[in-house]
Design an enzyme around this catalytic site. Structure first.
Site, PDB file in Angstrom:
ATOM      1  N   ASP A   1       0.788   4.172   1.207  1.00  0.00           N
ATOM      2  CA  ASP A   1       1.104   4.951   2.418  1.00  0.00           C
ATOM      3  C   ASP A   1       2.333   4.389   3.135  1.00  0.00           C
ATOM      4  O   ASP A   1       2.961   5.089   3.925  1.00  0.00           O
ATOM      5  CB  ASP A   1      -0.106   5.078   3.367  1.00  0.00           C
ATOM      6  CG  ASP A   1      -0.758   3.768   3.725  1.00  0.00           C
ATOM      7  OD1 ASP A   1      -0.913   2.913   2.839  1.00  0.00           O
ATOM      8  OD2 ASP A   1      -1.132   3.591   4.903  1.00  0.00           O
TER       9      ASP A   1
ATOM     10  N   HIS B   1       0.854  -1.185   0.000  1.00  0.00           N
ATOM     11  CA  HIS B   1       0.000   0.000   0.000  1.00  0.00           C
ATOM     12  C   HIS B   1       0.894   1.241   0.000  1.00  0.00           C
ATOM     13  O   HIS B   1       1.889   1.305   0.739  1.00  0.00           O
ATOM     14  CB  HIS B   1      -0.896   0.014   1.247  1.00  0.00           C
ATOM     15  CG  HIS B   1      -2.251  -0.578   1.022  1.00  0.00           C
ATOM     16  ND1 HIS B   1      -2.948  -1.220   2.017  1.00  0.00           N
ATOM     17  CD2 HIS B   1      -3.054  -0.601  -0.080  1.00  0.00           C
ATOM     18  CE1 HIS B   1      -4.124  -1.613   1.536  1.00  0.00           C
ATOM     19  NE2 HIS B   1      -4.203  -1.264   0.265  1.00  0.00           N
TER      20      HIS B   1
HETATM   21 ZN    ZN Z   1      -1.549   1.221   5.880  1.00  0.00          ZN
HETATM   22 ZN    ZN Z   2      -2.377  -1.295   4.074  1.00  0.00          ZN
END
Ligand code: ZN
Ligand code: ZN
Length: 301
Positions: free
Chosen positions: A70, A68
């Site tokens: 982030d 992901h």
């Molecule tokens: Zn995350």
């Molecule tokens: Zn995640």
């Protein structure tokens, strides 16, 4: 036994994709003996390192939990800024990246994306080519992924949702002590298995007010994470010396504000009565016979 000064964990970023200045993206610094290791490279991790006075270039290895964005958007900053010839950079040897299958593709593509900058800086600033090289080690199952000078890191699979694979947590062992970080996950027995009896168990968590709980996109997000009550159950089963939250998903909308830290604690207390800290950026833990917590207010921000 040690006071814990030789085994320290600092939460560099306790946030999520939400770009709030108080909680940077997921990033955790582990200092064990002489080694400094990062878990994930979320937004702003390099700024937090600078605040701590830790040169970016001294990071021994970057461990990735999953892909992901982030958790990975800070990689170019860590990698390229850490290479610069200044007191905050100065990496002269390759950056070591350890992650689940897919880490190599990510890093090779970043090398392509930044090829022009790398070429320019080698020619213009005479930066050492070795300092911008990347060594990637991938893994596909639970097991030891790093072992050096008494520091042992074990990766374990977690459950972040049916299509969000791979997703892993890490257990870091040093001098008879253990720190476990869940990574992004739903309620998962593997966290209990690897977190049992840990000195410090750091878990992700998500919370939403009841008014928003039935909104479809909120439901989808909640289904990828662990509620406070569920995290409390994990802590109750694993019985760490200290439990702490990071990656705190405070869901909200235009009209409905996020839950508060007090509400997060209250929910967790429905299932867990033991020692608990709600993480903040730059909160640190010295893992000795006891786990000593320092809050960011103790430091200059
Ligand atoms: Zn995350
Ligand atoms: Zn995640």
């Amino acid at each position: 036994m040690s006071s814990g000064a030789d085994f320290k964990v600092t939460l560099l970023g306790t946030g999520t994709p939400i770009p709030v200045p108080g909680r940077f993206g997921p990033c955790t610094l582990i200092e064990a003996g002489q080694q400094k290791i990062l878990i994930d490279a979320g937004r702003g991790g390099t700024i937090r390192l600078y605040q701590l006075g830790v040169p970016i270039g001294v990071i021994e290895a970057l461990l990735l939990t999953h892909f992901h964005s982030d958790h990975t958007v800070g990689i170019p900053d860590l990698w390229l800024t850490g290479w610069l010839n200044s007191h905050f950079g100065t990496r002269a040897k390759p950056l070591r990246v350890i992650g689940p299958c897919g880490a190599r593709t990510l890093m090779r593509n970043l090398e392509k994306a930044y090829a022009a900058d790398i070429k320019i800086r080698v020619e213009d600033e005479k930066l050492p080519a070795a300092g911008v090289a990347v060594e990637v080690e991938e893994f596909g199952t639970d097991g030891v992924v790093h072992e050096k000078n008494g520091v042992r890191v074990v990766a374990f699979e977690v459950d972040h949702g049916d299509v969000i694979k791979p997703a892993y947590g890490y257990r870091i062992e040093y001098g008879g002590r253990a720190v476990v970080i869940s990574g992004d996950t739903r309620y998962n027995d593997n966290v209990v298995k690897y977190g049992a009896g840990a000195d410090l168990l750091i878990h992700e968590v998500a919370i939403v007010r009841p008014e928003l709980a039935s909104v479809p996109h909120i439901q989808r997000i909640m289904a990828h994470h662990t509620t406070a009550r569920e995290a409390g159950s994990i802590f109750e089963r694993a019985q760490p010396k200290l439990a702490a939250f990071t990656h705190i998903v405070f869901l909200a909308s235009d009209q409905i504000p996020p839950a508060t830290v007090d509400e997060l604690i209250e929910e967790t207390r429905q299932t867990y009565a033991g020692p608990l800290e709600v993480g903040e950026d730059l909160m640190s833990f010295e893992v000795g016979e006891k786990v000593r917590v320092s809050r960011p207010g103790d430091k200059e921000m």
